[in-house]
Design a protein around this motif. Structure first.
Motif, PDB file in Angstrom:
ATOM      1  N   GLN A  72       0.813  -1.211  -0.031  1.00 43.49           N
ATOM      2  CA  GLN A  72      -0.096  -0.083  -0.055  1.00 43.49           C
ATOM      3  C   GLN A  72       0.791   1.257  -0.112  1.00 43.49           C
ATOM      4  OE1 GLN A  72      -3.381   0.601  -0.419  1.00 43.49           O
ATOM      5  NE2 GLN A  72      -3.328  -1.437  -0.770  1.00 43.49           N
ATOM      6  N   ARG A  73       2.171   0.979   0.549  1.00 46.36           N
ATOM      7  CA  ARG A  73       2.780   2.383   0.579  1.00 46.36           C
ATOM      8  C   ARG A  73       3.833   2.422  -0.558  1.00 46.36           C
ATOM      9  NH1 ARG A  73       2.059   4.924   5.358  1.00 46.36           N
ATOM     10  NH2 ARG A  73       0.724   3.852   6.809  1.00 46.36           N
ATOM     11  N   SER A  74       3.944   1.629  -1.383  1.00 44.01           N
ATOM     12  CA  SER A  74       4.786   1.502  -2.223  1.00 44.01           C
ATOM     13  C   SER A  74       4.645   2.113  -3.777  1.00 44.01           C
ATOM     14  CB  SER A  74       5.059  -0.238  -3.036  1.00 44.01           C
ATOM     15  OG  SER A  74       4.099  -0.681  -3.422  1.00 44.01           O
ATOM     16  N   PRO A  75       5.359   2.332  -4.607  1.00 42.87           N
ATOM     17  CA  PRO A  75       5.156   2.998  -5.912  1.00 42.87           C
ATOM     18  C   PRO A  75       4.122   2.173  -6.601  1.00 42.87           C
ATOM     19  CG  PRO A  75       7.469   3.030  -5.507  1.00 42.87           C
ATOM     20  CD  PRO A  75       6.758   2.094  -4.379  1.00 42.87           C
ATOM     21  N   VAL A  76       3.922   1.002  -6.458  1.00 42.73           N
ATOM     22  CA  VAL A  76       2.939   0.230  -7.044  1.00 42.73           C
ATOM     23  C   VAL A  76       1.660   0.504  -6.884  1.00 42.73           C
ATOM     24  CG1 VAL A  76       1.817  -2.379  -7.322  1.00 42.73           C
ATOM     25  CG2 VAL A  76       4.381  -2.153  -7.399  1.00 42.73           C
ATOM     26  N   ALA A  77       1.411   0.934  -5.556  1.00 38.12           N
ATOM     27  CA  ALA A  77       0.166   1.464  -5.175  1.00 38.12           C
ATOM     28  C   ALA A  77      -0.249   2.804  -5.511  1.00 38.12           C
ATOM     29  CB  ALA A  77      -0.077   1.258  -3.784  1.00 38.12           C
ATOM     30  N   ARG A  78       0.854   3.430  -5.775  1.00 37.65           N
ATOM     31  CA  ARG A  78       0.734   4.886  -6.177  1.00 37.65           C
ATOM     32  C   ARG A  78       0.614   5.027  -7.824  1.00 37.65           C
ATOM     33  NH1 ARG A  78       4.763   5.663  -2.420  1.00 37.65           N
ATOM     34  NH2 ARG A  78       6.335   6.247  -4.092  1.00 37.65           N
ATOM     35  N   ARG A  79       0.733   3.959  -8.488  1.00 42.50           N
ATOM     36  CA  ARG A  79       0.368   3.813 -10.088  1.00 42.50           C
ATOM     37  C   ARG A  79      -0.866   4.613 -10.589  1.00 42.50           C
ATOM     38  NH1 ARG A  79       2.079  -1.516 -12.649  1.00 42.50           N
ATOM     39  NH2 ARG A  79       3.961  -1.161 -11.189  1.00 42.50           N
ATOM     40  N   TRP A  80      -1.908   3.999  -9.859  1.00 44.29           N
ATOM     41  CA  TRP A  80      -3.218   4.711 -10.173  1.00 44.29           C
ATOM     42  C   TRP A  80      -4.091   4.920  -8.980  1.00 44.29           C
ATOM     43  CZ3 TRP A  80      -7.357   1.670  -9.278  1.00 44.29           C
ATOM     44  CH2 TRP A  80      -7.134   0.451  -9.344  1.00 44.29           C
ATOM     45  N   VAL A  81      -5.209   5.556  -9.192  1.00 49.68           N
ATOM     46  CA  VAL A  81      -6.001   5.974  -8.085  1.00 49.68           C
ATOM     47  C   VAL A  81      -7.367   6.078  -8.764  1.00 49.68           C
ATOM     48  CG1 VAL A  81      -7.161   7.553  -6.580  1.00 49.68           C
ATOM     49  CG2 VAL A  81      -4.810   7.078  -6.467  1.00 49.68           C
ATOM     50  N   GLN A  82      -8.508   5.331  -8.547  1.00 50.48           N
ATOM     51  CA  GLN A  82      -9.832   5.641  -8.923  1.00 50.48           C
ATOM     52  C   GLN A  82     -10.715   6.494  -7.946  1.00 50.48           C
ATOM     53  OE1 GLN A  82     -11.542   2.177 -10.579  1.00 50.48           O
ATOM     54  NE2 GLN A  82     -13.550   2.698  -9.681  1.00 50.48           N
ATOM     55  N   SER A 116      -2.274  19.821   3.814  1.00 49.64           N
ATOM     56  CA  SER A 116      -2.997  18.807   4.354  1.00 49.64           C
ATOM     57  C   SER A 116      -2.562  19.144   6.038  1.00 49.64           C
ATOM     58  CB  SER A 116      -2.530  17.426   4.078  1.00 49.64           C
ATOM     59  OG  SER A 116      -2.969  16.358   5.056  1.00 49.64           O
ATOM     60  N   ALA A 117      -3.348  18.885   6.998  1.00 46.89           N
ATOM     61  CA  ALA A 117      -3.189  19.354   8.254  1.00 46.89           C
ATOM     62  C   ALA A 117      -3.099  17.904   9.134  1.00 46.89           C
ATOM     63  CB  ALA A 117      -4.297  20.127   9.055  1.00 46.89           C
ATOM     64  N   CYS A 118      -3.175  16.767   8.174  1.00 47.87           N
ATOM     65  CA  CYS A 118      -2.851  15.316   8.825  1.00 47.87           C
ATOM     66  C   CYS A 118      -1.609  14.635   8.096  1.00 47.87           C
ATOM     67  CB  CYS A 118      -4.070  14.537   8.255  1.00 47.87           C
ATOM     68  SG  CYS A 118      -3.966  12.849   8.895  1.00 47.87           S
ATOM     69  N   ALA A 119      -0.809  14.397   9.248  1.00 47.38           N
ATOM     70  CA  ALA A 119       0.640  13.885   8.955  1.00 47.38           C
ATOM     71  C   ALA A 119       1.117  13.237  10.103  1.00 47.38           C
ATOM     72  CB  ALA A 119       1.784  15.089   8.717  1.00 47.38           C
ATOM     73  N   GLY A 120       2.346  12.246  10.129  1.00 49.40           N
ATOM     74  CA  GLY A 120       2.552  11.700  11.240  1.00 49.40           C
ATOM     75  C   GLY A 120       1.608  10.496  11.267  1.00 49.40           C
ATOM     76  N   ALA A 121       1.496  10.431  12.625  1.00 48.29           N
ATOM     77  CA  ALA A 121       0.597   9.671  13.331  1.00 48.29           C
ATOM     78  C   ALA A 121      -0.654   9.491  12.631  1.00 48.29           C
ATOM     79  CB  ALA A 121       0.293   9.394  14.836  1.00 48.29           C
ATOM     80  N   CYS A 122      -1.202  10.620  12.383  1.00 45.49           N
ATOM     81  CA  CYS A 122      -2.404  11.000  11.863  1.00 45.49           C
ATOM     82  C   CYS A 122      -2.651  10.364  10.622  1.00 45.49           C
ATOM     83  CB  CYS A 122      -3.048  12.549  11.624  1.00 45.49           C
ATOM     84  SG  CYS A 122      -4.521  12.897  10.652  1.00 45.49           S
ATOM     85  N   ALA A 123      -1.519  10.405   9.739  1.00 43.48           N
ATOM     86  CA  ALA A 123      -1.655  10.003   8.384  1.00 43.48           C
ATOM     87  C   ALA A 123      -1.734   8.329   8.284  1.00 43.48           C
ATOM     88  CB  ALA A 123      -0.453  10.603   7.512  1.00 43.48           C
ATOM     89  N   GLU A 124      -1.196   7.634   9.558  1.00 37.74           N
ATOM     90  CA  GLU A 124      -1.241   6.400   9.465  1.00 37.74           C
ATOM     91  C   GLU A 124      -2.877   5.911   9.828  1.00 37.74           C
ATOM     92  OE1 GLU A 124       1.412   4.268   9.711  1.00 37.74           O
ATOM     93  OE2 GLU A 124       3.003   5.710   9.171  1.00 37.74           O
ATOM     94  N   PRO A 165      -8.577  18.044   0.507  1.00 39.02           N
ATOM     95  CA  PRO A 165      -7.822  16.777   0.430  1.00 39.02           C
ATOM     96  C   PRO A 165      -8.615  15.510   0.798  1.00 39.02           C
ATOM     97  CG  PRO A 165      -6.541  18.661   1.838  1.00 39.02           C
ATOM     98  CD  PRO A 165      -8.246  19.053   1.290  1.00 39.02           C
ATOM     99  N   VAL A 166      -8.371  14.461   0.221  1.00 44.25           N
ATOM    100  CA  VAL A 166      -9.115  13.058   0.341  1.00 44.25           C
ATOM    101  C   VAL A 166      -8.432  12.241   1.031  1.00 44.25           C
ATOM    102  CG1 VAL A 166     -11.008  13.881  -1.053  1.00 44.25           C
ATOM    103  CG2 VAL A 166      -9.206  12.676  -2.033  1.00 44.25           C
ATOM    104  N   TYR A 167      -8.793  11.440   1.969  1.00 42.32           N
ATOM    105  CA  TYR A 167      -8.181  10.285   2.574  1.00 42.32           C
ATOM    106  C   TYR A 167      -9.039   9.002   2.706  1.00 42.32           C
ATOM    107  CZ  TYR A 167      -6.231  14.515   4.679  1.00 42.32           C
ATOM    108  OH  TYR A 167      -5.630  15.885   4.863  1.00 42.32           O
ATOM    109  N   ARG A 168      -8.137   7.724   3.103  1.00 43.34           N
ATOM    110  CA  ARG A 168      -8.893   6.782   3.487  1.00 43.34           C
ATOM    111  C   ARG A 168      -8.768   6.577   5.092  1.00 43.34           C
ATOM    112  NH1 ARG A 168      -6.324   2.618   2.644  1.00 43.34           N
ATOM    113  NH2 ARG A 168      -4.497   3.387   2.075  1.00 43.34           N
ATOM    114  N   TYR A 169      -9.679   5.742   5.548  1.00 48.23           N
ATOM    115  CA  TYR A 169      -9.578   5.413   6.952  1.00 48.23           C
ATOM    116  C   TYR A 169      -9.309   3.811   7.006  1.00 48.23           C
ATOM    117  CZ  TYR A 169     -11.401   4.484  11.494  1.00 48.23           C
ATOM    118  OH  TYR A 169     -11.531   4.158  13.001  1.00 48.23           O
TER     119      TYR A 169
END
Length: 222
Positions: A72-82, A116-124, A165-169
């Motif tokens: 999920q954190r690799s370049p493979v996952a960043r290749r595309w987004v829907q 984005s105001a969400c970084a560090g532990a928030c972004a986890e 900005p959009v995020y997942r949970y």
């Protein structure tokens, strides 16, 4: 690699938007009014917008939103987004990614600030929706002009919808439920308008919720 390209390569704007300060607060209900659209102004993004789904455009299995957890954190996952609008309620239903997981916005972010105001532990807990600067964004019933982007402080390119900005949970399990909706009074499943999505009490389908308060109607789900 992704099939017939249906829309143009994202054009680089000739002027950068001024950045406004990020809101530090994490509480409160989402604003009643939709955020203004954010221009596609980031010169570092040279990716492609394609209409339709990743599968319909021939995206490789196990890549992008469908990458396995270990990737999920690799370049493979960043290749595309829907980014998909709810087929039953395109205007107010929740946005989802290619794996069917809800997308969220954070009231601590300043709309159209390009930050984005969400970084560090928030972004986890709330992984930002990011894509490679030369990657592909598949737009499933979502207009291209509603989607923007900016570079985070960690160097990743994060997507926005209606300026937010959009995020997942991380607590969502892929069963279709938006478990993060309303958490801490600051996180809400996102509708294409930039408002809180209308959900029924189990967090699955659209309903006539009061988007300005993130609550459900007294009459229950449709």
């Amino acid at each position: 690699m992704f099939g017939n390209r249906l829309t143009r390569v994202l054009a680089t704007a000739t002027a950068a938007l001024a950045l406004s300060s990020c809101a530090a607060g994490s509480g409160g209900a989402p604003p009643a009014q939709a955020a203004p659209p954010q221009a596609n102004s980031n010169a570092d993004f040279d990716g492609t917008f394609l209409a339709g789904t990743a599968a319909g455009n021939g995206a490789a299995p196990g890549t992008g939103d469908l990458a396995p957890p270990r990737e999920q954190r690799s370049p493979v996952a960043r290749r595309w987004v829907q980014i998909s609008a709810d087929p039953a309620d395109r205007a107010s239903g929740p946005l989802r990614n290619g794996a069917g997981r809800a997308l969220y916005f954070f009231t601590g972010d300043t709309p159209s600030a390009g930050a984005s105001a969400c970084a560090g532990a928030c972004a986890e807990t709330w992984p930002p929706v990011v894509v490679d600067p030369r990657g592909t964004v598949f737009l499933d019933r979502v207009p291209e002009q509603a989607v923007g982007h900016f570079v985070r402080t960690d160097g990743l390119t994060q997507l926005t919808v209606a300026g937010r900005p959009v995020y997942r949970y991380a607590g969502d399990t892929g069963d279709g439920r938006a478990r993060g909706h309303g958490l801490d009074g600051a996180w809400f499943a996102a509708a294409p308008s930039g408002q809180a999505a209308r959900l029924d009490p189990d967090g699955r389908d659209t309903a006539t919720a009061d988007a300005s308060q993130g609550t459900y109607p007294s009459g229950g789900a449709r």
